[in-house]
Structure formats: C-alpha cells, structure tokens
Design an enzyme around this catalytic site. Structure first.
Site, PDB file in Angstrom:
ATOM      1  N   ASP A  15       1.591  10.743  -1.015  1.00 23.65           N
ATOM      2  CA  ASP A  15       1.857   9.775   0.036  1.00 23.65           C
ATOM      3  C   ASP A  15       1.883   8.382  -0.604  1.00 23.65           C
ATOM      4  OD1 ASP A  15       1.898   8.633   2.774  1.00 23.65           O
ATOM      5  OD2 ASP A  15      -0.126   7.984   2.230  1.00 23.65           O
ATOM      6  N   ASP A  17       1.695   4.829   1.399  1.00 25.36           N
ATOM      7  CA  ASP A  17       0.889   3.783   2.028  1.00 25.36           C
ATOM      8  C   ASP A  17      -0.577   4.178   2.098  1.00 25.36           C
ATOM      9  OD1 ASP A  17       3.266   2.384   2.494  1.00 25.36           O
ATOM     10  OD2 ASP A  17       3.610   3.497   4.354  1.00 25.36           O
ATOM     11  N   ASP A 167      -3.959   9.959   2.514  1.00 24.69           N
ATOM     12  CA  ASP A 167      -5.087   9.115   2.913  1.00 24.69           C
ATOM     13  C   ASP A 167      -5.334   9.111   4.415  1.00 24.69           C
ATOM     14  OD1 ASP A 167      -4.094   5.847   3.781  1.00 24.69           O
ATOM     15  OD2 ASP A 167      -2.704   7.510   3.445  1.00 24.69           O
TER      16      ASP A 167
END
Length: 494
Positions: A15, A17, A167
């Site tokens: 991922d 961001d 996250d």
C-alpha cells in the site's frame, strides 16, 4: 493441489498512503480543509484507506456540496500536500532495497488516483516497483480484492504466495479477500492480529526473511487447487521441441490438474510420465493429468475427436473433486459467421445445434456420476463464445452449462468483458489464415467452469510473444490457443 503453505514468497505488494510514505496525515489534513472542520475518530472509517470518491460522497451528505466538486477539491488539496510534504515511513526504503537485492518483485497497490501515485513514485523511485495499481486501474477498489488481484495478475504470481503490506483495516480487508498474507503496520487506527496477519509497529527492521516466514508452513489452513485447460494444437507438433515447451509451461503455471484437448494420442501419457503424475487418456484427443491420485474414470474411453472425459481426484483426506475435459466441434464457427458473414443473433444461435447437443451430452454424463458433496470442474475448448461476453447473443452452449449450475471462473474474477476480454483464440492468428488479410475475430472460447468451489484467481496464460502463423515453429508457446488457469480454494482439506 498446491497448499498455500508450500509456496515461496513470489512478491510483496505495498500500500502507499501511510505504509510507504507518511501521507495518511496529509490526507487527513486535506479532508479537514475541504470539510471545513476538524475530524474525529468517528470519521476514520470514511476517510482512512478510502478512495477520494468515497470520501467525497460521504462529505456530500453532510455539506450539501456536489460529490464531484468535493472530489476535485480533495484531489487538489491532497496533491499539493504530497508535493511539498512527502516523507518515507521508517524502514520502508530499507525493506524495498532488501527485496530488490533478493530478487523479490514488488508492486504498489493504492486507492489513490494515478496522478497522486505517480507523484509518490517519482519521490520513491518508480524503478523500485515492477507494477503499480491505482484507483484508476480497477473498477471496485479497496476494501474489494480487485486491486490486489490485479497486481498479482500483472506480476504473474499467486496471491497466496504474496505478502501485502498495509496500514488500514480497509486495505487489510482488500488484501485478505484477495488471498494474500498481510503485514499490518497501523498508521492512525489500530489493527488487530488475526490468522494469516502479522501486526508490527513499524517497517523498521523488517526483512525479506520475515516476509518469507509469513507464507511458509503453519500460516494458512486452506489449500488451493490450480486447474489448467489447454488445447495442445495437434499435440503441439507444429512447434519445435513442443513436449519440452509444454512441460515448461505447466511448471510455470504451478498447475495441479490439466484438462487437455488435441493430445494427438500420446501427449497425455507422455506429459504425465515426465511429471510423475497420474493420467487418464480418452480416445485420441482428450486427456487429464493430475498430480493427485485419480480414484475413478468417467465417460467413453474410446471417445471420438469431439466429446468429453472425466476423472475423480483425491485432493486430501476424505475430499474428492470431479474434473472433466471436453472438446466441442469447431464448425460452423460463430465469430466467423458474425464478423465475416454478418449473420444476426437468431441465426448464430440456430447454428450452435451441433455444439449444443455435444454440451448436453457432456452435462448428462457429468450428472450421471455426480455425488453430493463432490464439487465439479468442467474445462475445455468449447469453440463457442460466451453469453457473458456478447451482450446481443445468448450463446446456447454456455447458457446450457450455466443452467446446469456451472459457473465461469474467469468471469467471476473478471466480470467486465470490455476491460478483461480473456481471449483464448488466438495468440498466433492476428489475421485470418485464408490470405485475405481480414483481422481474425479474437474471442474467449476456452473455459474453466465449476460448481461448489471458491475461485481465488483466474487468468489466461501464454508464454513469450508467439510469432504469427505460419512462422510458428520457433515459438516458445506450442499452441494456437491461450490456456486458462484458475486457482480454486478447497475447503475442508488438510
């Protein structure tokens, strides 16, 4: 059947961001700016890990502004912050460099739009990633599995042999739905431990060995079954050293079971013996090879060039699956009649009567031996397009299979035929072979159908870039069809 637990680490999917770069804070600030208020913990499910369009739609319900205007404002605010405030997360670049040294491919998988992702890639170094998938590249995005499945297809890897690094819970849900192991490194909101999921406070100190351990024995409970359908094209005889190339292709797919057509009599047994597998030869044209024991054989062992044959394989203690292969008549060929002769749908359907009769016979044979609790897989060269691909033609062969409860694994994975046509005819025929120069109608006529299984992934498969007919003898791909590989989850097997 290849248990997930025995696959090596094939790729790591990151991922963006909040995982590789500290942009979750920038995104949070951008949303606050556009919303005109401070955000609270209650807003996190609508903001973190969500695409711009989702958050814009959510804001529209409370602000009265249009979702389109809000999305444009969010894009502007976030892009401005990314250009001026991007900071790599601790340990991110070290892990990327270590994976590169070990030769493990990486992909960027983000719910951000392409414009933002490219800005981040420029900062991190686009060469660090073999593939990037953004919100612009798939239909559904996170938490749907589509982005991670798209990355795996682009890399040519099995999701079960990959680790996704995320996250947010939204991203974790996406990766786990795709079948990946997950390393969760929470940025703003906590993420709980779960089977197949590892939670770390930071990427600092994480090594490729740590990620390999996540796809080694003990991590997954559910094995998978990799099923390939392949028309060998007269046994492969048009291509030099075709048997070696066939074995190499089967090895590259990691297939557990292969349904064969056009075997030229000997290919089934020769391939099985070379692999050390079990096999069932039916007539001069059909065969099935399996790394798992064959417990029963179905159909006419002396079936003609067209028809069907089946086996029952034991994939684990107390678990069996029926696998059938079929080959249906190629003439008259509907795509030619449509493209070259301009026949309407009603005539195309009427001309399917020979194939439809063959399909009905196949379905009858399947039903005669079917048992409760035993899933069914039917693969083959149907020589017919699908009603799922042609909006104006209800192709009766695939309709009959669907009416019998068989589902199209490729279309389950790729529901939109415009973005994922899945053509299997033909990688070596860009133009019609009659010398007219007319473009060859490209279509999907090879299928992996199933009943009572879960599809983890499905894709077409061709090795190399085959030269067009007639200069095919040196091709790495020894067929005139693309193969289709589907990965099924097999519950209840240990």
């Amino acid at each position: 059947m290849t248990p997930h637990t025995q696959l090596p680490l094939q790729a790591v999917l990151f991922d963006m961001d909040g995982t590789l770069v500290d942009t979750e804070r920038l995104w949070w600030e951008a949303v606050e700016q556009v919303a005109g208020r401070s955000l609270t913990d209650a807003d996190q499910p609508e903001v973190l890990g969500r695409p711009v369009e989702h958050t814009a739609g959510w804001l529209a319900t409370t602000t009265g502004a249009s979702a389109a205007d809000l999305a444009a404002a969010l894009h502007r605010e976030f892009a401005t912050r990314v250009r001026t405030g991007i900071v790599p997360r601790p340990g991110a670049l070290d892990l990327l460099d270590a994976l590169a040294r070990d030769g493990v491919p990486t992909a960027l998988v983000t719910a951000s739009p392409r414009a933002v992702a490219d800005t981040v890639l420029d900062a991190l170094g686009a060469s660090r990633f073999a593939v990037s998938v953004t919100a612009d590249d798939t239909g559904p995005t996170k938490p749907a599995p589509d982005p991670y499945l798209a990355a795996c297809r682009a890399l040519g890897v099995d999701p079960a042999a990959c680790v996704a690094v995320e996250d947010t819970q939204t991203g974790v849900s996406s990766a786990e739905a795709a079948g990946c192991a997950v390393l969760a490194v929470p940025s703003l909101a906590p993420i709980d431990e779960a089977p197949g999921r590892t939670v770390r406070a930071s990427l600092a100190g994480v090594t490729p060995a740590d990620l390999r351990a996540m796809v080694t024995p003990g991590t997954h409970d559910a094995p998978d079954l990799r099923v390939l359908t392949w028309n060998l094209w007269l046994g492969g005889s048009k291509v030099d050293d075709h048997r070696t190339k066939q074995l190499k292709a089967i090895a590259e797919t990691g297939a557990d079971v292969v349904g064969l057509q056009e075997t030229a009599g000997t290919a089934t047994q020769e391939l099985a013996e070379a692999l050390g597998w079990h096999h069932h030869r039916a007539g001069e044209n059909l065969g099935i090879i399996s790394r798992h024991p064959i417990t029963a054989r179905f159909g006419d062992p002396d079936v003609g060039f067209y028809g069907a044959a089946g086996v029952r394989i034991a994939v684990g203690r107390g678990r069996e699956i029926d696998v059938w292969t079929c080959h249906l008549d190629y003439t008259p060929y509907g795509p030619y009649e449509s493209a070259f002769d301009g026949l309407p749908a009603t005539d195309l359907i009427v001309h399917e009567k020979v194939r439809l009769a063959q399909m009905r016979d196949t379905l009858t044979r399947i039903a005669e031996v079917a048992e409760d609790g035993v899933p069914v897989i039917l693969v083959g060269d149907f020589n017919s397009p699908s009603h799922l691909d042609w909006p104006d033609v209800e192709w009766p062969v695939t309709r009959a299979a669907a009416a019998a409860g068989l589902r199209d694994s490729y279309r389950e994975t790729h529901p939109d035929p415009t973005t994922a046509p899945g053509h299997t005819w033909s990688p070596i025929h860009p133009v019609h072979e009659d010398g007219s120069g007319r473009p060859e109608p490209q279509d999907r006529i090879d299928y992996v159908l199933h009943r009572d299984l879960t599809v983890l992934d499905s894709r077409t498969f061709v090795t190399g870039t085959p030269s067009p007919w007639p200069e095919v003898s040196g091709n790495c791909w020894p067929s005139d069809h693309a193969a289709v590989l589907t990965v099924f989850g097999v519950p209840g097997v240990r």
